[in-house]
Scaffold this active site. Structure first.
Site, mmCIF file in Angstrom:
data_model
loop_
_atom_site.group_PDB
_atom_site.id
_atom_site.type_symbol
_atom_site.label_atom_id
_atom_site.label_comp_id
_atom_site.label_asym_id
_atom_site.label_seq_id
_atom_site.Cartn_x
_atom_site.Cartn_y
_atom_site.Cartn_z
ATOM 1 C CB SER A 1 43.712 43.537 31.391
ATOM 2 O OG SER A 1 42.880 42.283 31.401
ATOM 3 C CD GLU B 1 48.422 40.513 25.818
ATOM 4 O OE1 GLU B 1 48.052 40.457 27.088
ATOM 5 O OE2 GLU B 1 48.284 41.616 25.268
ATOM 6 C CG HIS C 1 47.283 39.666 30.369
ATOM 7 N ND1 HIS C 1 46.741 40.493 29.365
ATOM 8 C CD2 HIS C 1 46.471 40.053 31.499
ATOM 9 C CE1 HIS C 1 45.735 41.236 29.876
ATOM 10 N NE2 HIS C 1 45.673 40.693 31.321
#
Length: 512
Positions: free
Chosen positions: A187, A317, A423
């Protein structure tokens, strides 16, 4: 039991564990407190006495998120942690983890980032770092406040660079090779790595990189960053001509004020088409000598052609952000049953002006093809997953592959956790913690998770050793390029697939 290591910065005392050594909370720079707030980090002075690295250092000031398990925060936060098989003369590959959290939250000491398993499995040295977050790390005040105050831009990025300098200068004492550094991050950690690829001052500090769920387009222009800074000063009632109050604000006041910036927006598209961005608004700034151009431009220009890359994402995600307990917005638990397609189109239009209806129709069709009983929330998740992560990852891989044949793409399709292939669901596989509570929260309890974690760790370790992630477990992992866009898909069965982005990539041509 303790272990003592003599380093160029002084004696450091860590923990001798069964099969490995752990050093917690080592300062890598002078702490940016008091008048040093908003300044570049200063190199660490040598220790006068042995330093006990037996507890983690504080994390940067931030909003508390229960899932993260971060308890202690302060501006005294520039620390790193080391896991090594042994502090000997063996020159092991070194893997440096940069944590995510939207440049607003997170810490290198989160339990899910424990480097013990990687270090022991691969005979490598694993390091995690903290860096300044939010306004303390990325508020761009330079065009509003006199240079007499000594402020610096991109301090969070400069912290990361200073940590890498410390690693280069000291890691040999811990059994690591200072000339064999692999960065890996997820990220905002991956976005940071993409940005470091474009930083001249980071050149030579690492030899390869693994970017999980982060593109090379999350940066601000000076004008955009100044707009954010002006709003911050307005919220805190500070006159830029008399900014002394900036050094009097408490960390809590700073964190509270920066929340207002998340409501603002900027255009992150690199073409004429707008792609509006909100939420993540305190980002690295393209300015000066630290970051002279956008990361994607630098990669396209071949500035990072000597750095082998692994680039990838998870398939779904955005599921994390709309299905997480307490999530807000259009698809919150209070609204989700009342959503109609027109609402979805309006939501997509906000992110992609002029293309909301086209995007809604495309992703609705794709969801219907791939998922029984798909909902409008699934449609929106697929759209945002591509917009924020999958397409930016693809663009970075394409740009780098024009200059080198050492680019490898991956996608995590494992969807047996509560939020599917969401995610951060890749992190437990990388760190070998699928059986821990945090790992099970993201990955579920399926018995095959541990086996997949072994495959993933072996690939990451192989890449850190040789710049090639091929292993006996997954077979020959072919390099990615535009003519042969192969992607390693991690699931119960790991296999190379050709262009899993093809169904939706055309929508983003000339946009992202």
């Amino acid at each position: 039991m303790s272990v003592s290591v003599n380093t160029p910065c002084g004696e450091i005392i860590g923990l001798q564990c069964e099969g490995y050594q752990e050093f917690r909370g080592i300062p890598y720079a002078e702490q940016p407190i008091g008048v040093a707030r908003f300044k570049a980090p200063e190199p660490l002075l040598p220790f006068d006495e042995p330093f006990k690295a037996e507890r983690f250092g504080d994390s940067a000031p931030q909003d508390k998120i229960p899932l993260f398990g971060i308890n202690h925060t302060s501006e005294d936060c520039l620390y790193l942690n080391i896991w090594t098989p042994a502090s000997d003369d063996k020159k092991r590959p070194v893997m440096v983890w940069i944590h995510g959290g939207g440049y607003l939250t997170g810490s290198g000491s989160q339990l899910i980032y424990n480097g013990r398993s990687l270090a022991m499995s691969g005979d490598v040295v694993v390091i995690s770092i903290n860096y300044r977050l939010g306004a303390l790390g990325f508020l761009y005040l330079n065009d509003l406040i006199s240079a007499d105050h000594g402020i610096s831009a991109n301090n969070g990025l400069l912290d990361q660079i200073e940590a890498l300098r410390w690693v280069r200068n000291n890691i040999a004492s811990f059994g690591g090779d200072p000339g064999d550094i692999t960065l890996f991050g997820e990220s905002a950690g991956a976005m940071s790595i993409a940005t470091l690829l474009a930083c001249p001052t980071a050149q030579g500090l690492f030899q390869r990189a693994i970017l999980q769920s982060g593109g090379a387009d999350q940066v601000l222009t000076r004008d955009e960053a100044t707009q954010m800074a002006r709003k911050f000063l307005e919220v805190t009632d500070i006159d830029p001509a008399h900014p002394e109050k900036l050094w009097q604000l408490s960390p809590d006041q700073i964190v509270k004020a920066q929340r207002q910036l998340a409501k603002m927006s900027f255009d992150r598209g690199i073409y004429n088409q707008e792609v509006r961005q909100t939420g993540m608004t305190l980002l690295p700034v393209v300015e000066g000598n630290i970051l002279p151009q956008t990361p994607l431009s630098a990669i396209k220009n071949g500035d990072a052609k000597h750095i082998p890359l692994m680039v990838g994402c998870t398939r779904d995600e955005w599921n994390l952000f709309i299905k997480m307990p307490g999530a807000e917005g259009l698809f919150s638990q209070d609204n989700v049953n009342d959503i109609e397609k027109l609402d979805l189109i309006k939501q997509m239009e906000q992110s992609l002006p002029g293309m909301g209806e086209r995007a809604a129709n495309l992703y609705e069709k794709l969801v219907q093809q791939n998922k029984q009983n798909g909902t409008l929330a699934d449609v929106y998740s697929a759209f945002e997953s591509d917009r924020m992560f999958r397409i930016p990852s693809l663009r970075m891989a394409e740009a780098q592959s024009d200059h080198t044949d050492s680019v490898y793409m991956f996608q995590f399709n494992w969807d047996k956790g509560g939020f599917g292939a969401c995610h951060a669901s890749d992190i437990p596989f990388v760190f070998g913690c699928t059986e821990h509570p945090a790992g099970q929260f993201l990955c579920g309890t399926h018995e095959a998770a541990a086996k997949l974690s072994t495959h993933v760790q072996n690939c990451w370790i192989a890449f850190a050793r040789s710049s090639d992630p091929s292993t006996d477990g997954v077979g020959k992992w072919q390099a990615f390029d535009r003519e042969n866009p192969v992607v390693m898909c991690f699931d119960e069965v790991c296999e190379l697939k050709t262009d899993p982005f093809s169904d939706s990539a055309d929508l983003w041509e000339g946009v992202l």
